[in-house]
Design a protein around this motif. Structure first.
Motif, short mmCIF file in Angstrom:
data_model
loop_
_atom_site.label_atom_id
_atom_site.label_comp_id
_atom_site.label_asym_id
_atom_site.label_seq_id
_atom_site.Cartn_x
_atom_site.Cartn_y
_atom_site.Cartn_z
N ARG A 151 40.25 52.49 47.52
CA ARG A 151 40.67 51.11 47.25
C ARG A 151 40.98 50.97 45.75
N GLY A 152 42.12 50.38 45.44
CA GLY A 152 42.45 50.08 44.05
C GLY A 152 42.32 48.58 43.84
N VAL A 153 41.66 48.18 42.77
CA VAL A 153 41.48 46.75 42.47
C VAL A 153 42.05 46.49 41.09
N GLU A 154 42.74 45.38 40.95
CA GLU A 154 43.37 45.09 39.67
C GLU A 154 43.08 43.64 39.29
N TYR A 155 42.66 43.42 38.04
CA TYR A 155 42.36 42.06 37.56
C TYR A 155 43.23 41.76 36.35
N PHE A 156 43.69 40.51 36.25
CA PHE A 156 44.54 40.09 35.12
C PHE A 156 43.95 38.83 34.49
N ASP A 157 43.82 38.83 33.15
CA ASP A 157 43.41 37.61 32.44
C ASP A 157 44.59 36.66 32.28
N ALA A 158 45.77 37.23 32.01
CA ALA A 158 46.97 36.40 31.78
C ALA A 158 48.13 37.02 32.56
N PRO A 159 48.10 36.89 33.89
CA PRO A 159 49.13 37.58 34.69
C PRO A 159 50.51 36.97 34.45
N SER A 160 51.51 37.84 34.26
CA SER A 160 52.86 37.31 34.10
C SER A 160 53.45 37.13 35.50
N ALA A 161 54.54 36.36 35.55
CA ALA A 161 55.15 36.04 36.85
C ALA A 161 55.59 37.31 37.58
N LYS A 162 55.91 38.38 36.81
CA LYS A 162 56.38 39.59 37.50
C LYS A 162 55.27 40.20 38.36
N TYR A 163 54.01 39.85 38.06
CA TYR A 163 52.92 40.31 38.93
C TYR A 163 52.61 39.29 40.04
N THR A 164 52.58 38.02 39.68
CA THR A 164 52.15 37.03 40.68
C THR A 164 53.28 36.61 41.62
N ASP A 165 54.55 36.85 41.21
CA ASP A 165 55.67 36.59 42.10
C ASP A 165 55.71 37.74 43.11
N GLY A 201 34.38 34.28 39.75
CA GLY A 201 34.82 33.30 40.75
C GLY A 201 36.10 32.57 40.39
N GLY A 202 36.89 33.14 39.47
CA GLY A 202 38.17 32.52 39.11
C GLY A 202 38.04 31.54 37.95
N SER A 203 36.79 31.22 37.54
CA SER A 203 36.64 30.28 36.42
C SER A 203 36.36 31.01 35.11
N GLY A 204 36.26 32.34 35.16
CA GLY A 204 36.05 33.13 33.94
C GLY A 204 37.38 33.53 33.34
N ASN A 205 37.37 34.63 32.55
CA ASN A 205 38.61 35.10 31.91
C ASN A 205 39.62 35.60 32.93
N ILE A 206 39.12 36.19 34.02
CA ILE A 206 40.03 36.81 34.99
C ILE A 206 40.62 35.74 35.90
N LYS A 207 41.96 35.64 35.87
CA LYS A 207 42.64 34.55 36.56
C LYS A 207 43.29 34.98 37.88
N TRP A 208 43.57 36.27 38.01
CA TRP A 208 44.31 36.72 39.20
C TRP A 208 43.95 38.18 39.48
N GLY A 209 43.99 38.55 40.74
CA GLY A 209 43.68 39.94 41.08
C GLY A 209 44.30 40.34 42.40
N CYS A 210 44.32 41.63 42.64
CA CYS A 210 44.86 42.12 43.91
C CYS A 210 44.17 43.44 44.25
N GLU A 254 30.29 45.71 31.27
CA GLU A 254 30.39 44.28 31.61
C GLU A 254 31.23 44.06 32.88
N LEU A 255 32.28 44.87 33.03
CA LEU A 255 33.17 44.69 34.19
C LEU A 255 32.51 45.15 35.48
N CYS A 256 31.73 46.23 35.38
CA CYS A 256 31.21 46.85 36.59
C CYS A 256 29.73 47.21 36.42
N PRO A 257 28.85 46.19 36.27
CA PRO A 257 27.43 46.49 36.00
C PRO A 257 26.78 47.30 37.11
#
Ligand code: FAD
Length: 316
Positions: A94-108, A132-141, A278-281
């Motif tokens: 499984r690959g997991v990806e997190y973005f703090d400031a995702p650009s439209a090219k990722y979220t589109d 839970g989406g309220s921290g730095n990380i705004k989007w993921g897949c 911090e990311l993966c305790p």
């Protein structure tokens, strides 16, 4: 029996050896000529240092569109190799990806962008993100990703190529044309006229568009079952890549264009250890010889390599 047509491959990195493997399977006689071979460790020989995980990227240029076609073929070839040759060091996780400031090219998630067409692709719900989406990380897949234990994969390819009669010559070339003269001399065939010469020399030579991007990664003994990438708002990334066949986990990492230093940077090492902790305790474990000790990442090795980059994308 018809004489096989001959192809010369320059380079014994993941690209050169994989290409030679496939050409040999297609029935060509192949000669590989390279300065570095899988036993070697050199900052200028990128493949042994690679994570090496797959990450889908959105298609925004014609070059990326061509690469996307290669990715699709690579994926099915790796799937077959992983299924039939466990010792090749390839696994799908499984690959997991997190973005703090995702650009439209990722979220589109337009399928024409290629990004979301990877196997098992799914955008994560906010409640599935760290914080839970309220921290730095705004989007993921998430998606299915291949990971290679690259030193194992290189050695596996080299062994199989030798068994299939592929000749591997260690030589530093100054020009593509020189490869033909080297092959003629090594094979004792002064009249050899190869069908093609494939240049897979990484940073190599004779291409002014190539430049290096320094990467510092750490090999830790802590296991991780999935590959995780966190893209920070400042453009840097944290990655966690398990190495198949109990090869530990590579964590990183830096991407430093124009930095030619071969020396590990202590500040970078400390930053990687902090970010991954911090990311993966859940990766942190007590020392093997002290089960009561504080959970931590256990550093085995600090790797520095140069990624071969090319302005305008790859050239085929
Ligand atoms: C720290 C780090 C982490 C990375 N992580 C990832 C990852 O997670 N996923 C990913 O996809 N990629 C990753 N990469 C990038 C990846 O390693 C490279 O894109 C890939 O290994 C390039 O392979 P290559 O065969 O083109 O080049 P190389 O592995 O550099 O091989 C080049 C070959 O050409 C030969 N050669 C060069 N010049 C000459 C000459 N003059 N004469 C004869 N032979 C010559 C060399 O000796 C060598 O055999 C990472 C790279 C680094 C450094």
């Amino acid at each position: 029996m018809a004489t096989k047509q001959h192809i010369i491959v320059i380079g014994a990195g993941v690209l050169g050896l994989s290409c030679a493997f496939q050409l040999s399977k297609f029935g060509y006689a192949v000669t590989i000529i390279a300065r570095d071979l899988p036993v070697d460790l050199s900052v200028a020989y990128a493949s042994p240092w690679a994570g090496a995980h797959f990450r889908p990227i959105p298609i925004t240029t014609p070059a990326e569109s061509i690469e996307h076609g290669f990715v699709t073929q690579t994926s099915s070839r790796f799937a077959a190799l992983a299924a039939n040759n466990p010792s090749a060091g390839i696994a799908f996780v499984r690959g997991v990806e997190y973005f703090d400031a995702p650009s439209a090219k990722y979220t589109d998630l337009d399928p024409a962008m290629g990004f979301c067409t990877s196997s098992e692709f799914r955008a994560l719900r906010p409640d599935e993100l760290p914080g839970g989406g309220s921290g730095n990380i705004k989007w993921g897949c998430e998606y299915e990703a291949w990971v290679l234990n690259s030193p194992v994969y290189l050695a596996w390819l080299e062994r199989h190529l030798q068994l299939e009669g592929v000749v591997i010559v260690r030589r530093t070339l100054s020009a593509i044309e020189e490869a033909v003269f080297v092959a003629r001399a090594e094979l004792g065939k002064p009249d050899l006229e190869p069908l093609a010469v494939v240049k897979a020399s990484g940073m190599g030579f004779a291409d002014p568009e190539c430049f290096p991007s320094r990467g510092q990664f750490l090999l830790v003994s802590n296991p991780c079952k999935e590959t995780i990438s966190h893209h920070w708002a400042d453009g840097t990334s944290t990655v966690i890549i398990p190495r198949p066949l109990s090869g530990g986990t590579l964590i990183g990492g830096s991407k430093e264009e124009g930095n030619w230093s071969q020396e590990p940077c202590a500040k970078t090492t400390a930053a990687i250890l902090k970010r991954v902790s911090e990311l993966c305790p859940e990766m942190l474990t007590p020392p093997v010889n002290n089960p009561e000790g504080p959970p931590a990442l256990h550093l085995l090795k600090t790797n520095v390599g140069r990624r071969p980059m090319r302005r305008g994308g790859l050239r085929v």
